[in-house]
Design a protein around this motif. Structure first.
Motif, PDB file in Angstrom:
ATOM      1  N   THR A  48       0.810  -1.220   0.000  1.00 36.16           N
ATOM      2  CA  THR A  48       0.000   0.000   0.000  1.00 36.16           C
ATOM      3  C   THR A  48       0.844   1.272   0.000  1.00 36.16           C
ATOM      4  O   THR A  48       0.343   2.346  -0.340  1.00 36.16           O
ATOM      5  N   VAL A  49       2.123   1.164   0.394  1.00 34.95           N
ATOM      6  CA  VAL A  49       2.963   2.373   0.435  1.00 34.95           C
ATOM      7  C   VAL A  49       3.704   2.613  -0.879  1.00 34.95           C
ATOM      8  O   VAL A  49       4.334   3.659  -1.051  1.00 34.95           O
ATOM      9  N   VAL A  50       3.637   1.657  -1.793  1.00 33.62           N
ATOM     10  CA  VAL A  50       4.371   1.797  -3.057  1.00 33.62           C
ATOM     11  C   VAL A  50       3.976   3.057  -3.833  1.00 33.62           C
ATOM     12  O   VAL A  50       4.853   3.810  -4.281  1.00 33.62           O
ATOM     13  N   PRO A  51       2.679   3.359  -4.016  1.00 28.68           N
ATOM     14  CA  PRO A  51       2.317   4.579  -4.754  1.00 28.68           C
ATOM     15  C   PRO A  51       2.891   5.853  -4.134  1.00 28.68           C
ATOM     16  O   PRO A  51       3.326   6.758  -4.857  1.00 28.68           O
ATOM     17  N   SER A  52       2.910   5.934  -2.794  1.00 29.02           N
ATOM     18  CA  SER A  52       3.438   7.144  -2.151  1.00 29.02           C
ATOM     19  C   SER A  52       4.951   7.252  -2.331  1.00 29.02           C
ATOM     20  O   SER A  52       5.492   8.358  -2.427  1.00 29.02           O
ATOM     21  N   ILE A  53       5.632   6.115  -2.397  1.00 25.43           N
ATOM     22  CA  ILE A  53       7.074   6.142  -2.654  1.00 25.43           C
ATOM     23  C   ILE A  53       7.348   6.668  -4.056  1.00 25.43           C
ATOM     24  O   ILE A  53       8.229   7.517  -4.264  1.00 25.43           O
ATOM     25  N   ILE A  54       6.589   6.178  -5.020  1.00 23.79           N
ATOM     26  CA  ILE A  54       6.758   6.656  -6.399  1.00 23.79           C
ATOM     27  C   ILE A  54       6.453   8.152  -6.481  1.00 23.79           C
ATOM     28  O   ILE A  54       7.164   8.905  -7.150  1.00 23.79           O
ATOM     29  N   LYS A  55       5.426   8.588  -5.766  1.00 24.01           N
ATOM     30  CA  LYS A  55       5.084  10.020  -5.747  1.00 24.01           C
ATOM     31  C   LYS A  55       6.228  10.845  -5.158  1.00 24.01           C
ATOM     32  O   LYS A  55       6.548  11.942  -5.634  1.00 24.01           O
ATOM     33  N   SER A  56       6.878  10.318  -4.124  1.00 17.35           N
ATOM     34  CA  SER A  56       7.996  11.045  -3.510  1.00 17.35           C
ATOM     35  C   SER A  56       9.159  11.185  -4.491  1.00 17.35           C
ATOM     36  O   SER A  56       9.848  12.206  -4.512  1.00 17.35           O
ATOM     37  N   PHE A  57       9.356  10.165  -5.332  1.00 21.28           N
ATOM     38  CA  PHE A  57      10.398  10.256  -6.365  1.00 21.28           C
ATOM     39  C   PHE A  57      10.037  11.334  -7.388  1.00 21.28           C
ATOM     40  O   PHE A  57      10.902  12.082  -7.855  1.00 21.28           O
ATOM     41  N   GLN A  58       8.772  11.393  -7.735  1.00 17.51           N
ATOM     42  CA  GLN A  58       8.316  12.421  -8.686  1.00 17.51           C
ATOM     43  C   GLN A  58       8.525  13.820  -8.106  1.00 17.51           C
ATOM     44  O   GLN A  58       8.962  14.733  -8.806  1.00 17.51           O
ATOM     45  N   ASP A  59       8.224  13.985  -6.820  1.00 11.24           N
ATOM     46  CA  ASP A  59       8.408  15.281  -6.166  1.00 11.24           C
ATOM     47  C   ASP A  59       9.878  15.700  -6.159  1.00 11.24           C
ATOM     48  O   ASP A  59      10.190  16.897  -6.251  1.00 11.24           O
ATOM     49  N   LYS A  60      10.759  14.711  -6.047  1.00 10.15           N
ATOM     50  CA  LYS A  60      12.196  15.000  -6.025  1.00 10.15           C
ATOM     51  C   LYS A  60      12.790  15.088  -7.436  1.00 10.15           C
ATOM     52  O   LYS A  60      13.980  15.312  -7.602  1.00 10.15           O
ATOM     53  N   LYS A  61      11.912  14.865  -8.446  1.00 11.37           N
ATOM     54  CA  LYS A  61      12.321  14.969  -9.850  1.00 11.37           C
ATOM     55  C   LYS A  61      13.518  14.050 -10.172  1.00 11.37           C
ATOM     56  O   LYS A  61      14.537  14.480 -10.717  1.00 11.37           O
ATOM     57  N   VAL A  62      13.368  12.778  -9.832  1.00 10.41           N
ATOM     58  CA  VAL A  62      14.430  11.828 -10.151  1.00 10.41           C
ATOM     59  C   VAL A  62      14.518  11.628 -11.660  1.00 10.41           C
ATOM     60  O   VAL A  62      13.538  11.810 -12.391  1.00 10.41           O
TER      61      VAL A  62
END
Length: 329
Positions: free
Chosen positions: A83-97
């Motif tokens: 269930t935490v996978v989507p939020s991890i991906i979102k955090s990567f997007q926020d950090k502009k990886v």
């Protein structure tokens, strides 16, 4: 006196102005240096904690830093919670990886579902096609490619029979939540049928089910086979201890579970898989299109035996088991 005070105030103003210019200049240089150094950001999502996935991460990080010394790596572990996978991906997007490295099938599926533009490289995925990650392995059609940990179950059974020629019933455990595992179970059944062997399977929802599940199949099996399943691998110590007490040998698809007590493995090297993924990442970060980076499969395998488990089962002098094996304790 007034002139002297005025002079002092003027000099202080000049000093402060000079300091201000130096500080701004320094900040400008740092920003410029970051831009001109070609530093990239890579987000790593690891689905759970166990040896194979740790090695896939470590091999990737070490190799990537050789070719991209300025890379910034951001690592997130889902600790088995999908269930935490989507939020991890979102955090990567926020950090502009600039790239996402997804370790294990659920992590790769979550990355693909949540990110459509940033390149994604997966690892520890047995069947990318059945996991709906990549349709064309030679020319990936979207923003995702990677490394498969697939190693022929047919070949594994051949090695198992060489060591234990009298086996008839193979026990196997799998997570009901992993497409990766369902694929392996189906392949195992087909291959076992060709050898005249019977497969006794048991599914688990999570690691809390493992102790009970292994006890239910022990009376029915001659050997246990540990497939590349995240839940099963995470619980390999629990499984190994139960099997040792029941005097049942065990066989794994990779070295990690053997270090946790499973008897023997003949399979892939996850550090090497991580290095292969890092090579792909370097190509993509260097400008290569994802479609020009085909999915890779490993052909390098090794035989590893747990010495303490062999002794507990009275097999430490078994030639079939110990010949050409790397021994761990």
């Amino acid at each position: 006196m007034k002139f002297r005070k005025l002079f002092v105030l003027l000099m202080m103003a000049l000093v402060l102005a000079a300091c201000g210019k130096t500080e701004n200049s320094g900040n400008s240089k740092v920003e410029s240096s970051t831009e001109t150094s070609g530093g990239k950001k890579v987000g790593i999502i690891q689905i759970a904690d166990h040896i194979a996935l740790e090695r896939a991460r470590k091999g990737f990080e070490d190799e990537l830093k050789k070719t991209n010394p300025d890379v910034e790596i951001i690592t997130k572990n889902a600790n088995g919670d999908l269930t935490v996978v989507p939020s991890i991906i979102k955090s990567f997007q926020d950090k502009k990886v600039d790239l996402i490295y997804a370790i294990a099938t659920p992590a790769a599926q979550g990355a693909k579902n949540g990110e459509k533009e940033v390149p994604i490289i997966f690892n520890a995925v047995t069947d990318p096609a059945s996991a709906d990650l990549v349709k064309n392995l030679e020319e990936p059609e979207a923003n995702i490619t990677g490394v498969s940990d697939y190693f022929s179950i047919q070949a594994q059974l051949e090695e198992m029979i060489k060591i234990f020629p009298n086996i008839k019933n193979i026990g196997v455990m799998f997570s009901t939540n992993e497409a990766n595992s369902k694929f392996q179970i189906e392949e195992l059944k087909k291959a076992a049928d060709g050898f005249g062997l019977n497969v006794v399977e048991v599914g688990v929802n999570n690691i809390n089910d493992v102790s009970t599940a292994i006890k239910t199949i022990e009376p029915k099996i001659d050997i246990f086979m540990s497939i590349t399943d995240n839940t099963v691998s995470s619980a390999s110590t629990i499984i190994a201890e139960s099997l040792k007490a029941a005097k049942i040998p065990s066989f794994a698809s990779e070295e990690g579970p053997v270090e946790n007590g499973i008897l023997v493995s003949a399979g892939v090297d996850y550090v090497d898989l991580g290095k292969k993924a890092a090579g792909m990442a370097s190509d993509i970060l260097g400008g290569k299109a994802v479609k020009d980076v085909p999915v890779l499969f490993s052909s390098d395998t090794s035989k590893v035996v747990n010495k303490k488990t062999a002794e507990a089962l009275g097999l430490e002098d078994d030639k079939n088991l110990m010949d050409n094996a790397k021994v761990v304790e």
